[in-house]
Design an enzyme around this catalytic site. Structure first.
Site, PDB file in Angstrom:
ATOM      1  N   LYS A   1     -16.131  -6.554   5.659  1.00  0.00           N
ATOM      2  CA  LYS A   1     -15.861  -6.927   5.743  1.00  0.00           C
ATOM      3  C   LYS A   1     -15.000  -7.386   7.513  1.00  0.00           C
ATOM      4  O   LYS A   1     -13.744  -8.136   7.865  1.00  0.00           O
ATOM      5  CB  LYS A   1     -13.504  -5.726   5.403  1.00  0.00           C
ATOM      6  CG  LYS A   1     -14.054  -6.246   4.423  1.00  0.00           C
ATOM      7  CD  LYS A   1     -12.899  -5.605   3.391  1.00  0.00           C
ATOM      8  CE  LYS A   1     -13.317  -5.611   2.077  1.00  0.00           C
ATOM      9  NZ  LYS A   1     -11.651  -4.887   1.223  1.00  0.00           N
TER      10      LYS A   1
ATOM     11  N   HIS B   1       0.716  -1.087  -0.033  1.00  0.00           N
ATOM     12  CA  HIS B   1      -0.515  -0.087  -0.240  1.00  0.00           C
ATOM     13  C   HIS B   1       1.181   1.120  -0.211  1.00  0.00           C
ATOM     14  O   HIS B   1       0.514   2.535  -0.773  1.00  0.00           O
ATOM     15  CB  HIS B   1      -1.024  -0.361   1.276  1.00  0.00           C
ATOM     16  CG  HIS B   1      -1.335  -1.020   1.165  1.00  0.00           C
ATOM     17  ND1 HIS B   1      -2.480  -1.897   2.449  1.00  0.00           N
ATOM     18  CD2 HIS B   1      -2.976  -1.019   0.514  1.00  0.00           C
ATOM     19  CE1 HIS B   1      -3.295  -2.912   2.085  1.00  0.00           C
ATOM     20  NE2 HIS B   1      -3.946  -2.132   1.093  1.00  0.00           N
TER      21      HIS B   1
END
Length: 173
Positions: A41, A17
């Site tokens: 999630k 990321h």
């Protein structure tokens, strides 16, 4: 000013990321890292903790701002006057999913463009879920995540690390 959004759950933020965000910051005037609530999630870290970890991991990039959001990405883009969403791609499976999301976002906003950044080979296998799994078993995540995330994972999975290091466990958390 060319402003781009880099959305994600970031549970946790990984070196992959950071690589995508760093490269985005070299291309765009401002990069807004958008930490999604992603309640469905069932994230390991709270939204506030993920925000904190992202801010710490990205503090050296002066044109990167970190925010949270819960809702449609196109609405966030309108709010921040951004017409570009940056997505990192690791493998064909990423492409298939991101291709669908790009098409859907385009239906909601014809002015939104998606900018893909290919992951370098050293991060092509790296994902937050793999990092969480490795940490849950007491494995080293050094180099896969920023140091602040490594510390947070050690705290979250303290008993696994104690067992791996042969220390008596203080119980569950």
């Amino acid at each position: 000013m060319k402003r781009a959004l880099v959305p994600g759950t970031f549970d946790p933020i990984t070196a992959g990321h950071v690589d995508v965000i760093k490269r985005s910051a070299q291309i765009f005037d401002e990069v807004i890292v958008s930490v999604a609530a992603s309640v469905k999630k069932n994230p390991l870290f709270s939204l506030e903790k993920r925000l904190e970890l992202c801010k710490e991991a990205l503090k050296e990039y002066s044109n990167v701002r970190v925010i949270t959001f819960d809702g449609l990405l196109v609405d966030l883009a309108r709010e921040y006057d951004s017409h570009v969403v940056v997505k990192g791609l690791r493998a064909v499976t990423d492409f298939e999913y991101e291709f669908q999301m790009t098409a859907f976002n385009y239906e909601l906003s014809e002015t939104m463009e998606t900018f893909f950044i290919m992951s370098p080979p050293k991060y092509m296998y790296l994902s937050s879920s793999i990092v969480r799994e490795m940490a849950s078993m007491g494995g080293s995540v050094t180099g896969f995540v920023p140091p602040c995330v490594e510390m947070a994972l050690r705290e979250a999975f303290a008993s696994a690390y104690e067992a791996k290091e042969g220390k008596p466990s203080l119980g569950t958390f």
